[in-house]
Design a protein around this motif. Structure first.
Motif, short mmCIF file in Angstrom:
data_model
loop_
_atom_site.label_atom_id
_atom_site.label_comp_id
_atom_site.label_asym_id
_atom_site.label_seq_id
_atom_site.Cartn_x
_atom_site.Cartn_y
_atom_site.Cartn_z
N PHE A 157 2.55 1.54 -3.35
CA PHE A 157 1.58 1.96 -4.58
C PHE A 157 1.28 3.43 -4.34
O PHE A 157 1.18 4.23 -5.23
CB PHE A 157 0.40 1.16 -4.23
CG PHE A 157 -0.91 1.43 -5.18
CD1 PHE A 157 -0.96 0.81 -6.50
CD2 PHE A 157 -1.74 2.30 -5.02
CE1 PHE A 157 -1.79 0.82 -7.31
CE2 PHE A 157 -2.87 2.47 -5.96
CZ PHE A 157 -2.82 1.79 -7.12
N PHE A 158 1.03 3.96 -3.24
CA PHE A 158 0.89 5.27 -3.02
C PHE A 158 1.98 6.23 -3.43
O PHE A 158 2.01 7.18 -3.78
CB PHE A 158 0.33 5.53 -1.52
CG PHE A 158 0.12 6.92 -1.17
CD1 PHE A 158 -1.00 7.65 -1.71
CD2 PHE A 158 0.85 7.85 -0.40
CE1 PHE A 158 -1.40 8.81 -1.46
CE2 PHE A 158 0.69 9.20 0.03
CZ PHE A 158 -0.68 9.64 -0.70
N TRP A 202 1.87 6.25 -7.06
CA TRP A 202 0.79 7.04 -7.57
C TRP A 202 1.44 8.63 -7.61
O TRP A 202 1.14 9.38 -8.58
CB TRP A 202 -0.44 6.83 -6.52
CG TRP A 202 -1.60 7.70 -7.05
CD1 TRP A 202 -2.47 7.54 -8.26
CD2 TRP A 202 -2.25 8.92 -6.21
NE1 TRP A 202 -3.56 8.46 -8.10
CE2 TRP A 202 -3.22 9.07 -6.98
CE3 TRP A 202 -1.86 9.50 -5.30
CZ2 TRP A 202 -4.15 10.31 -6.39
CZ3 TRP A 202 -2.55 10.53 -4.68
CH2 TRP A 202 -3.80 10.69 -5.49
N ILE A 203 1.84 8.99 -6.23
CA ILE A 203 2.45 10.49 -6.25
C ILE A 203 3.44 10.72 -7.26
O ILE A 203 3.35 11.61 -7.96
CB ILE A 203 3.02 10.58 -4.91
CG1 ILE A 203 2.21 10.56 -3.93
CG2 ILE A 203 4.06 11.70 -4.85
CD1 ILE A 203 2.57 10.55 -2.38
N ALA A 238 0.88 -1.30 0.09
CA ALA A 238 -0.11 0.02 0.04
C ALA A 238 0.82 1.25 -0.10
O ALA A 238 0.68 2.18 -0.91
CB ALA A 238 -0.95 0.07 1.15
N VAL A 239 2.00 1.38 0.88
CA VAL A 239 2.77 2.47 0.83
C VAL A 239 3.53 2.52 -0.59
O VAL A 239 3.74 3.65 -1.11
CB VAL A 239 3.72 2.34 1.93
CG1 VAL A 239 4.97 3.33 1.97
CG2 VAL A 239 3.11 2.38 3.33
N TYR A 261 9.28 5.34 5.81
CA TYR A 261 8.28 4.92 6.42
C TYR A 261 8.72 3.99 7.70
O TYR A 261 8.47 4.02 8.84
CB TYR A 261 7.59 3.79 5.67
CG TYR A 261 6.41 2.93 6.32
CD1 TYR A 261 5.19 3.40 7.11
CD2 TYR A 261 6.63 1.63 6.24
CE1 TYR A 261 4.40 2.66 7.69
CE2 TYR A 261 5.73 0.61 7.05
CZ TYR A 261 4.64 1.37 7.61
OH TYR A 261 3.67 0.27 8.34
#
Length: 121
Positions: A13-14, A17-18, A10-11, A48
Motif C-alpha cells: 500500500f505504501f 502510494w509513493i 502495508a508495504v 523488503y
C-alpha cells in the motif's frame, strides 16, 4: 502467514502510494501504468524481504512468531523470494507433509526456518 500478509499489504500500500505521487496522480488502473505499478510493488516487496532476511534472518512477522531463516545468502534470499512468489500455495501444502515441516521454496533455495526462541538451561 496471516500476520506476514498484513505487513505485506502495508508495504505494498505504501509503495502504491509513493508510485501514485511519483506519477503525478495519474490513474494507474489501466494500461501500461498498471503494469509499471505492479512491477514496482513486486520490486519493493523483494527489497523488503531480501533486506530483512539477509540482515537479521527475520521479517517483523517472523520476529513476532520467533522464527529465523538460516543458511541464507543474498543469492539464496533472492531465489527463496522468487520461488515463494511462484509456488506459495504448493509450498504451504508441501510443508504439511515435509519431515522437517520446511516449505518447498526453502528446500529448493537451500534455506531453513528454525525456532528462534532462546533455549533455557
Amino acid at each position: 502467514m496471516a500476520y506476514e500478509a498484513l505487513l505485506v499489504f502495508a508495504v505494498a500500500f505504501f509503495a502504491a502510494w509513493i508510485f501514485f505521487f511519483a506519477s503525478g496522480g495519474r490513474d494507474a488502473t489501466s494500461g501500461f501504468l498498471r503494469l509499471e505499478l505492479q512491477i514496482f510493488i513486486v520490486l519493493v516487496l523483494a527489497v523488503y524481504f531480501l533486506w530483512c532476511w539477509t540482515r537479521a534472518g527475520q521479517t517483523l512477522a517472523m520476529r513476532a512468531w520467533k522464527i529465523r531463516l538460516v543458511d541464507v545468502t543474498p543469492r539464496k534470499a533472492l531465489l527463496r523470494f522468487l520461488l515463494a512468489f511462484l509456488l506459495l500455495p504448493w509450498s504451504v501444502l508441501w510443508a504439511l507433509f515435509d519431515r522437517d515441516r520446511q516449505f518447498l521454496h526453502d528446500r529448493l533455495a537451500g534455506t531453513r526456518l528454525i525456532d528462534a526462541r532462546p533455549t533455557t538451561s
